[in-house]
Design a protein around this motif. Structure first.
Motif, PDB file in Angstrom:
ATOM      1  N   PHE A 125     -33.810 -18.227  27.975  1.00  0.00           N
ATOM      2  CA  PHE A 125     -33.420 -18.549  29.246  1.00  0.00           C
ATOM      3  C   PHE A 125     -32.364 -18.493  29.833  1.00  0.00           C
ATOM      4  CE2 PHE A 125     -36.968 -21.846  27.625  1.00  0.00           C
ATOM      5  CZ  PHE A 125     -37.852 -21.334  28.388  1.00  0.00           C
ATOM      6  N   ARG A 126     -31.502 -17.869  28.921  1.00  0.00           N
ATOM      7  CA  ARG A 126     -30.106 -17.264  29.243  1.00  0.00           C
ATOM      8  C   ARG A 126     -29.377 -18.346  29.901  1.00  0.00           C
ATOM      9  NH1 ARG A 126     -30.828 -12.809  26.820  1.00  0.00           N
ATOM     10  NH2 ARG A 126     -32.033 -11.139  27.807  1.00  0.00           N
ATOM     11  N   GLU A 127     -29.345 -19.588  29.130  1.00  0.00           N
ATOM     12  CA  GLU A 127     -28.269 -20.670  29.461  1.00  0.00           C
ATOM     13  C   GLU A 127     -27.154 -20.512  28.436  1.00  0.00           C
ATOM     14  OE1 GLU A 127     -30.590 -24.372  29.058  1.00  0.00           O
ATOM     15  OE2 GLU A 127     -32.132 -23.840  30.534  1.00  0.00           O
ATOM     16  N   GLY A 128     -26.201 -20.985  29.207  1.00  0.00           N
ATOM     17  CA  GLY A 128     -24.863 -20.536  28.180  1.00  0.00           C
ATOM     18  C   GLY A 128     -24.665 -21.789  27.229  1.00  0.00           C
ATOM     19  N   VAL A 129     -24.255 -21.330  26.079  1.00  0.00           N
ATOM     20  CA  VAL A 129     -23.922 -22.226  24.974  1.00  0.00           C
ATOM     21  C   VAL A 129     -22.571 -21.838  24.495  1.00  0.00           C
ATOM     22  CG1 VAL A 129     -24.458 -22.710  22.546  1.00  0.00           C
ATOM     23  CG2 VAL A 129     -26.295 -21.943  24.241  1.00  0.00           C
ATOM     24  N   SER A 130     -21.719 -22.835  24.576  1.00  0.00           N
ATOM     25  CA  SER A 130     -20.091 -22.357  24.073  1.00  0.00           C
ATOM     26  C   SER A 130     -20.017 -22.206  22.492  1.00  0.00           C
ATOM     27  CB  SER A 130     -19.444 -23.711  24.486  1.00  0.00           C
ATOM     28  OG  SER A 130     -19.435 -24.718  23.518  1.00  0.00           O
ATOM     29  N   GLY A 131     -18.982 -21.813  22.215  1.00  0.00           N
ATOM     30  CA  GLY A 131     -18.678 -21.568  20.805  1.00  0.00           C
ATOM     31  C   GLY A 131     -18.757 -22.757  20.173  1.00  0.00           C
ATOM     32  N   TRP A 132     -18.385 -23.968  20.494  1.00  0.00           N
ATOM     33  CA  TRP A 132     -18.471 -25.341  19.736  1.00  0.00           C
ATOM     34  C   TRP A 132     -19.803 -25.856  19.707  1.00  0.00           C
ATOM     35  CZ3 TRP A 132     -14.996 -26.880  17.114  1.00  0.00           C
ATOM     36  CH2 TRP A 132     -13.421 -26.794  17.171  1.00  0.00           C
ATOM     37  N   GLN A 133     -20.699 -25.238  20.707  1.00  0.00           N
ATOM     38  CA  GLN A 133     -22.007 -25.713  20.740  1.00  0.00           C
ATOM     39  C   GLN A 133     -22.821 -24.808  19.678  1.00  0.00           C
ATOM     40  OE1 GLN A 133     -22.832 -25.149  24.671  1.00  0.00           O
ATOM     41  NE2 GLN A 133     -23.196 -27.207  25.122  1.00  0.00           N
ATOM     42  N   TRP A 134     -22.382 -23.456  19.582  1.00  0.00           N
ATOM     43  CA  TRP A 134     -22.945 -22.714  18.307  1.00  0.00           C
ATOM     44  C   TRP A 134     -22.643 -23.327  16.916  1.00  0.00           C
ATOM     45  CZ3 TRP A 134     -27.106 -19.902  18.942  1.00  0.00           C
ATOM     46  CH2 TRP A 134     -27.424 -19.124  20.072  1.00  0.00           C
ATOM     47  N   THR A 135     -21.421 -24.046  16.829  1.00  0.00           N
ATOM     48  CA  THR A 135     -20.832 -24.536  15.538  1.00  0.00           C
ATOM     49  C   THR A 135     -21.830 -25.666  15.243  1.00  0.00           C
ATOM     50  OG1 THR A 135     -18.506 -23.668  15.951  1.00  0.00           O
ATOM     51  CG2 THR A 135     -18.793 -25.289  14.639  1.00  0.00           C
ATOM     52  N   GLY A 136     -21.989 -26.539  16.303  1.00  0.00           N
ATOM     53  CA  GLY A 136     -22.945 -27.714  16.011  1.00  0.00           C
ATOM     54  C   GLY A 136     -24.264 -27.235  15.445  1.00  0.00           C
ATOM     55  N   ILE A 137     -25.035 -26.071  16.211  1.00  0.00           N
ATOM     56  CA  ILE A 137     -26.183 -25.621  15.650  1.00  0.00           C
ATOM     57  C   ILE A 137     -26.081 -25.079  14.286  1.00  0.00           C
ATOM     58  CG2 ILE A 137     -27.884 -23.927  16.162  1.00  0.00           C
ATOM     59  CD1 ILE A 137     -27.099 -24.006  19.097  1.00  0.00           C
ATOM     60  N   GLY A 138     -24.857 -24.652  13.872  1.00  0.00           N
ATOM     61  CA  GLY A 138     -24.879 -23.920  12.670  1.00  0.00           C
ATOM     62  C   GLY A 138     -24.660 -25.093  11.618  1.00  0.00           C
ATOM     63  N   CYS A 139     -24.016 -26.083  11.982  1.00  0.00           N
ATOM     64  CA  CYS A 139     -23.726 -27.444  11.176  1.00  0.00           C
ATOM     65  C   CYS A 139     -25.263 -28.066  10.868  1.00  0.00           C
ATOM     66  CB  CYS A 139     -22.842 -28.462  11.728  1.00  0.00           C
ATOM     67  SG  CYS A 139     -20.945 -27.716  11.701  1.00  0.00           S
ATOM     68  N   VAL A 140     -26.086 -28.068  11.893  1.00  0.00           N
ATOM     69  CA  VAL A 140     -27.370 -28.579  11.713  1.00  0.00           C
ATOM     70  C   VAL A 140     -28.265 -27.861  10.775  1.00  0.00           C
ATOM     71  CG1 VAL A 140     -29.312 -29.487  12.887  1.00  0.00           C
ATOM     72  CG2 VAL A 140     -27.339 -29.941  14.016  1.00  0.00           C
ATOM     73  N   ALA A 141     -28.121 -26.691  10.956  1.00  0.00           N
ATOM     74  CA  ALA A 141     -28.782 -25.731   9.907  1.00  0.00           C
ATOM     75  C   ALA A 141     -28.466 -25.913   8.756  1.00  0.00           C
ATOM     76  CB  ALA A 141     -28.511 -24.114  10.518  1.00  0.00           C
ATOM     77  N   ILE A 142     -27.119 -26.012   8.490  1.00  0.00           N
ATOM     78  CA  ILE A 142     -26.510 -25.941   7.106  1.00  0.00           C
ATOM     79  C   ILE A 142     -26.992 -27.187   6.426  1.00  0.00           C
ATOM     80  CG2 ILE A 142     -24.344 -26.566   5.854  1.00  0.00           C
ATOM     81  CD1 ILE A 142     -23.075 -24.417   7.617  1.00  0.00           C
ATOM     82  N   GLY A 143     -26.941 -28.483   7.151  1.00  0.00           N
ATOM     83  CA  GLY A 143     -27.563 -29.745   6.934  1.00  0.00           C
ATOM     84  C   GLY A 143     -29.102 -29.644   6.393  1.00  0.00           C
ATOM     85  N   LEU A 144     -29.697 -29.003   7.169  1.00  0.00           N
ATOM     86  CA  LEU A 144     -31.111 -28.585   6.723  1.00  0.00           C
ATOM     87  C   LEU A 144     -31.140 -28.121   5.257  1.00  0.00           C
ATOM     88  CD1 LEU A 144     -32.743 -27.681  10.106  1.00  0.00           C
ATOM     89  CD2 LEU A 144     -33.030 -29.684   9.017  1.00  0.00           C
ATOM     90  N   ILE A 145     -30.296 -27.139   5.131  1.00  0.00           N
ATOM     91  CA  ILE A 145     -30.263 -26.347   3.745  1.00  0.00           C
ATOM     92  C   ILE A 145     -29.986 -27.314   2.651  1.00  0.00           C
ATOM     93  CG2 ILE A 145     -29.239 -24.524   2.320  1.00  0.00           C
ATOM     94  CD1 ILE A 145     -29.066 -22.966   5.132  1.00  0.00           C
ATOM     95  N   LEU A 146     -28.869 -28.199   3.233  1.00  0.00           N
ATOM     96  CA  LEU A 146     -28.425 -29.231   2.257  1.00  0.00           C
ATOM     97  C   LEU A 146     -29.550 -30.317   1.794  1.00  0.00           C
ATOM     98  CD1 LEU A 146     -24.588 -29.542   3.293  1.00  0.00           C
ATOM     99  CD2 LEU A 146     -25.608 -28.268   1.262  1.00  0.00           C
ATOM    100  N   MET A 147     -30.297 -30.647   2.675  1.00  0.00           N
ATOM    101  CA  MET A 147     -31.532 -31.497   2.525  1.00  0.00           C
ATOM    102  C   MET A 147     -32.334 -31.181   1.396  1.00  0.00           C
ATOM    103  SD  MET A 147     -31.305 -34.291   4.411  1.00  0.00           S
ATOM    104  CE  MET A 147     -32.822 -35.030   4.443  1.00  0.00           C
ATOM    105  N   GLN A 148     -32.395 -29.709   1.274  1.00  0.00           N
ATOM    106  CA  GLN A 148     -33.397 -29.335   0.289  1.00  0.00           C
ATOM    107  C   GLN A 148     -32.855 -29.237  -1.077  1.00  0.00           C
ATOM    108  OE1 GLN A 148     -36.584 -28.639   1.161  1.00  0.00           O
ATOM    109  NE2 GLN A 148     -35.814 -29.560   3.003  1.00  0.00           N
ATOM    110  N   LEU A 149     -31.573 -29.399  -1.136  1.00  0.00           N
ATOM    111  CA  LEU A 149     -30.753 -29.303  -2.587  1.00  0.00           C
ATOM    112  C   LEU A 149     -31.060 -30.586  -3.372  1.00  0.00           C
ATOM    113  CD1 LEU A 149     -27.388 -27.853  -1.797  1.00  0.00           C
ATOM    114  CD2 LEU A 149     -29.603 -26.676  -2.532  1.00  0.00           C
TER     115      LEU A 149
END
Length: 94
Positions: A69-93
């Motif tokens: 949809f070409r909606e703007g995502v800031s660097g901080w927001q990408w960082t938050g998305i990455g943190c959630v993704a890392i959290g999902l990986i850590l949930m599996q450990l």
């Protein structure tokens, strides 16, 4: 649920019969998610299932909004998305 939310975004961007068809697709997708959830809860612990359902849905929605949809995502927001993704990986450990 992320799929249903993406369909609802498409509903907002369309008019007429196409909007109604997308609205129907959103409802079917949401219904399927609700039906599948109890089966997922039988296969894995509820904290893991809910983390994947909510966390993965959040990540998918944000990435789809940025790319599709070409909606703007800031660097901080990408960082938050990455943190959630890392959290999902850590949930599996264990």
């Amino acid at each position: 649920m992320a799929g249903a939310n993406l369909f609802l975004k498409l509903v907002a961007l369309n008019e007429g019969w196409r909007a109604w068809a997308l609205f129907g697709a959103a409802n079917v997708t949401g219904f399927v998610c609700v039906v599948v959830m109890p089966f997922a809860l039988k296969l894995a612990p509820s904290p893991v299932v809910y983390a994947w359902a909510l966390g993965l849905g959040f990540c998918l929605l944000q990435v789809a909004a940025a790319l599709w949809f070409r909606e703007g995502v800031s660097g901080w927001q990408w960082t938050g998305i990455g943190c959630v993704a890392i959290g999902l990986i850590l949930m599996q450990l264990r």
